[in-house]
Design a protein around this motif. Sequence first.
Motif, PDB file in Angstrom:
ATOM      1  N   GLN A  33       1.012  -1.275  -0.404  1.00  0.00           N
ATOM      2  CA  GLN A  33       0.028   0.169  -0.231  1.00  0.00           C
ATOM      3  C   GLN A  33       0.367   1.152  -0.561  1.00  0.00           C
ATOM      4  N   ILE A  34       0.675   2.330  -0.882  1.00  0.00           N
ATOM      5  CA  ILE A  34       1.146   3.229  -0.910  1.00  0.00           C
ATOM      6  C   ILE A  34       0.234   4.260  -0.774  1.00  0.00           C
ATOM      7  N   GLU A  35      -0.870   4.630  -1.173  1.00  0.00           N
ATOM      8  CA  GLU A  35      -1.271   5.676  -0.128  1.00  0.00           C
ATOM      9  C   GLU A  35      -0.521   7.158  -0.391  1.00  0.00           C
ATOM     10  N   VAL A  53       3.018   4.523   4.957  1.00  0.00           N
ATOM     11  CA  VAL A  53       3.192   2.995   3.694  1.00  0.00           C
ATOM     12  C   VAL A  53       2.599   1.683   5.238  1.00  0.00           C
TER      13      VAL A  53
END
Lengths: 113, 299
Positions: free
Chosen positions: B64-66, B293
Amino acid sequence: MHEMSLAEGVIQLIEDAAKREGFTRVTGVWLEIGQLAAVETEALRFCFDAVTRNSVAEGAKLEIVDLPGQGWCMKCCETVPMTEHLGACPKCGSHQVQVTGGTEMRVKELEVE
Amino acid sequence: MCTTCGCGPDEVHIDGEHHHHDHGIAYRPRGKGHDHGHDHPHDHGHDHAHHSHAPGTSAARMVQIEQDILSKNNSYADGNRAALAAKGIFALNLVSSPGSGKTTLLCKTIELLKGKRTVAVIEGDQQTDQDAARIRATGASAIQINTGKGCHLDAHMVGHAMEKLDLAERSVLMIENVGNLVCPAAFDLGEAHKVVILSVTEGEDKPIKYPDMFRAADLMLLNKCDLLPYLTFDVDKAIAFARQVNPGLQVIRTSATSGEGMDEWLGWIETGVADVAQAGQVKAAPAAKPAAVSYRPVA
């Protein structure tokens, strides 16, 4: 708009993440792009292809998730869908609409090995 | 040499010095030149399970970067903003199409502020240091950033230029962006406000043709107003178009030649300087947010 800079922003985030998380290959990249973000997704795909060459993300599949445009109409006092920049309210026709969603440009997640 | 990061555009020159980089991302395609052969189609062999986020290979996982695509630029901008706040400097990012009269207006502004308020200037152009030379001729300190092939200034370049300028406390920093009504809209440089300059020799409909820039700005200077008697430019129409895309946009009619509107413009700047000074007494500059993260193992 400057899709090459955006593609470089994406690869920068990917390379930072690669250092942090210790992966060496990215096979998929998910982006969230708002409909009002002024991004030409086809141009972005072309640039992504160019900037990922010889990087951890070379050949990665690029998935672009469109996020809908939204605004707050000051006359109707409610959230209304917006499809274009100049944003007249679809209900009352007023231009007093504040954009509240659809300008996102985010890297959501990566599939890595 | 870059002291804070070591990455950035290859072709950027700050006051003629090559801003060089040996790692990270440069403003160029990777590999040797533009190979448009497309021998790595995006969809080759990856059509398995992508939409379910459950890749078949055991080594694969999801990360997951978001993060906002421009988050790197935005973190540099936050750094610039903190450095400016620490010295109580009021910074403006001047944006317009080429030829709107930005540099002439700046020279006039510096002249009128002489003895009252110190002004420093960061000039952005693709090539030459003509504009910085014009500014220096007024006695103000100026630094030129040449973006090479780049179409806008970014916060990283501006941070380096700020290091080179010895900025005085409670002064004004004017950042004259590359003449371009499209790209600079998206790049926060750490400024207090974007100021868009529209000259009356352009069309009234520029604000609706290039809405992003007029939406990003807090103030519009309608410039070269001394030429209005010779033109068919409709001022009310131009302002109405601008407020259609940005209802809260302030507008000042200016002319560096006749001096029209200069008092109002200088007053606006002084209010900004006072606001920055007051903010400095009330609160410290906000720190950059850490990147969010998290892992999600793939079953």
